[in-house]
Design an enzyme around this catalytic site. Structure first.
Site, PDB file in Angstrom:
ATOM      1  CE  LYS A   9      84.048  78.558  42.373  1.00 43.94           C
ATOM      2  NZ  LYS A   9      84.873  78.767  43.571  1.00 43.94           N
ATOM      3  CE  LYS A  14      90.338  70.496  41.032  1.00 44.16           C
ATOM      4  NZ  LYS A  14      89.873  71.757  41.642  1.00 44.16           N
ATOM      5  CE  LYS A  40      96.137  75.319  43.796  1.00 43.81           C
ATOM      6  NZ  LYS A  40      95.150  74.833  42.831  1.00 43.81           N
ATOM      7  CG  ASP A 125      86.103  75.087  34.276  1.00 43.49           C
ATOM      8  OD1 ASP A 125      85.805  74.041  33.672  1.00 43.49           O
ATOM      9  OD2 ASP A 125      85.330  76.047  34.423  1.00 43.49           O
TER      10      ASP A 125
END
Lengths: 270, 346
Positions: A9, A14, A40, A125
């Site tokens: 998520k 991450k 990003k 996701d």
């Protein structure tokens, strides 16, 4: 060459986990490449000491493909780790998923995909086929789900399992689930909850990463924890994660949970 | 535009929305159509239009441009490419620009309405087809007719400048002959045609649309067009070109009622003309045929009435003859000639 992908998520950690995992693997003498697959483009920032490297798609936007070389897209960071950011369109326009596919095609053409370990850090996701690209065409053979004990985070992880399950049926895909990494959100009995989730989906909890202030401190100092505080207990945890991932040979086709089942599980731990 | 299912799982008359939209916008001679998508979408459609117009003995190619979206535009968005294409189109001095979106533009979410919105020297009209995402040919055709209504000037209540012909099937081979049949029927009541919306109608012509006393729709599947024009232009409407004698007589009666004209003489003439036609084809009486393609449920009644009038029996096992909802006496004559060739070989 081992190719792994971290999914989970948005905002679950991450990129922090990926960067520290890459750094820990690199410290063992392995040749590491980390590819951020998120518009990003902040996956490799800590490995690059805070520098925003030009993304592959920034280059594609402004130059002819024939004018782009490996040195334009691959940037060397901490301990020689080769860092790539796919990048993406401006928010609200275009197709970021197609951007990921174009990035992979370009890296293939440039012959840039090599090393002992390639780590793909993929956005929140599997929102479309483009973001499933790291799982397809023989790129990542192992997917690791990064989650906390938060229901929405588990929900996203479960959704990613559905994508892995679907893709694992294809003959050209060799992607399997390597395990679950719990990046703690300080939830009661979180480790047990995530371990149970991992078992239910036919996998296992690879590592529990506790919440530690040192992560934030390292980040504001534009470094990974491994580099900023190599002697910290948190660095030891990232190293044990690196070892667990590198030696992992328990790969499975996941069995995603039904939503009701997932909610019941979360309820048991409230 | 009836949809007949072919042997495959495609519909014979249901192409892409882009083709449907171009079947309208390409028939505005002083306009330019921009297809916002990959160049192939434009190439296919221009080829189709070119070959169709050659069949119509009109060798000119309509002014159609592409934004030529490639992978770069798909990733980063195609709105800049569209703005650039509009700029190039403006340099060619059109009186209107029509922007038709393809599936690629729809999939990546390009906002063509926003790109078309700024005021320019000429109207820039978005027709957001989004290729297959918004349906098939028919939806594109209807969207274009509705989109182009922004070119229509204000209505003059009680206008009597004649009849607007709406939604001609510009790609059909008999488009002009079919129009001529309707024009003939109107002329029998001294009613002129006001605007052909849209067949070779310049943008300035469309401003006269509101002066009409009636809208006559070539066809109106699902009532979408008549509803839209009723809500926006408050004109009486008749839907469908006439197939067969009864439909032609009904049309004359309805026109007479709307225009408050004595239509008895026109009815007598029409009836006599149909009888003369039946005499011309009396050799077909007693013939049994099946129709190919099968008429749609909407056309079934017309087909039965038509064959019955000429003393021809419909039978599933009989030799097949072509069916294409013939318009008026001219259309009936052309169709019956084909049937005669099939039946008698001459």
């Amino acid at each position: 060459m081992k190719q792994i992908a971290l999914y989970g998520k948005g905002g679950i950690g991450k990129s922090t986990t990926s960067a520290n995992l890459s750094a820990a693997l690199s410290d063992t003498g392995l040749d590491i490449m980390q590819i951020g697959c998120d518009p990003k483009h902040d996956s490799t920032r800590m490995l690059m000491h805070g520098t925003w490297i030009p993304t592959v798609l920034d280059l594609v936007r402004t130059r002819q493909e024939s004018e782009i070389s490996v040195s334009d897209v691959v940037h060397t960071g901490y301990n020689g780790i080769r860092c790539v950011e796919a990048g993406g369109p401006e928010p609200g326009i275009g197709c970021a998923g197609r951007g990921i596919i174009a990035t992979f095609q370009l890296l293939e053409r440039l012959g840039a995909l090599y090393g002992d370990v390639i780590l793909y850090d993929v956005l929140g996701d599997v929102v479309c086929g483009g973001f499933a690209m790291p799982m397809r065409e023989g790129y990542a053979q192992e997917v690791y789900l990064v989650t906390s004990g938060d229901l929405m985070s588990l929900y996203a992880a479960n959704n990613i399992c559905k994508a892995i399950q679907r893709l694992s049926r294809r003959t050209r895909t060799t992607c399997l689930l390597g395990g679950v990494i719990c990046n703690s959100a300080n939830i009661t009995d979180e480790k047990d909850l995530v371990a149970t989730f991992a078992r239910r989906i036919g996998s296992r909890l690879i590592t529990f990463i506790p919440r530690d202030r040192i992560v934030r401190v390292a980040e504001v100092n534009r470094q990974t924890v491994i580099e900023y505080a190599p002697d910290s207990p948190q660095s030891d945890i990232y190293r044990s994660l690196a070892e667990a991932v590198y030696t992992n040979d328990m790969l499975t086709i996941p069995t995603p949970m039904e939503t009701d089942e997932l909610e019941d599980l979360a309820l048991e731990y409230v | 535009m009836n949809s007949k299912i072919s042997l495959s799982n495609t519909c014979r008359y249901e192409g892409c929305t882009v083709t449907g939209a171009l079947a309208v916008t390409a028939f505005v001679p002083d306009g330019i159509s921009i297809v916002h998508g990959p160049s192939g979408c434009t190439q296919h459609n221009v080829s189709l239009l070119h070959s169709t117009l050659m069949q119509h003995e009109k060798p000119s190619i309509p002014r159609i441009m592409t934004t030529a979206l490639g992978e770069r535009e798909i990733i980063f968005g195609g709105e800049s490419a569209l703005e650039k294409a509009i700029g190039i189109a403006l340099e060619r001095s059109p009186h209107a620009i029509f922007v038709i979106s393809t599936c690629v533009a729809g999939t990546i979410g390009d906002d063509i309405n926003a790109v078309c919105a700024p005021e320019r020297d000429v109207p820039v009209i978005p027709i957001d087809c989004a290729g297959f995402l918004n349906g098939g040919f028919r939806q594109g055709f209807v969207s274009a007719l509705i989109g182009l209504s922004t070119l229509i000037g204000p209505c003059a209540p009680g206008g009597d400048a004649g009849v607007n012909i709406i939604g001609e099937r510009n790609l059909e081979v008999d488009a002009e002959q079919n129009f001529a049949e309707v024009e003939r029927i109107l002329a029998s009541l001294d009613i002129p045609v006001n605007v052909r919306y849209v067949r070779n109608a310049a943008t300035a012509d469309m401003k006269r649309f509101g002066n009409a006393g009636l809208n006559l729709f070539r066809e109106d599947p699902g009532g979408l067009l008549s509803r839209f024009f009723a809500q926006n232009f408050s004109l009486p409407a008749i839907c469908g070109y006439p197939t067969g004698p009864q439909a032609a007589l009904d049309l004359i009666s309805r026109l007479g009622a709307i225009y408050k004209t004595d239509c008895r003489e026109a009815l007598r003439e029409e009836e006599a003309a149909w009888e003369a036609l039946a005499d011309d084809f009396s050799d077909l009486r007693g013939l049994a045929v099946s129709l190919a393609p099968d008429p749609s449920p909407a056309d079934g009644r017309a087909a039965r009435d038509f064959t019955e009038y000429f003393g021809i029996a419909l039978s599933r096992n009989a030799p097949a003859v072509p069916w294409s909802d013939p318009v008026g006496i001219g259309g009936a004559r052309r169709l019956l000639r084909q049937w005669r060739r099939r039946a008698h070989g001459y």
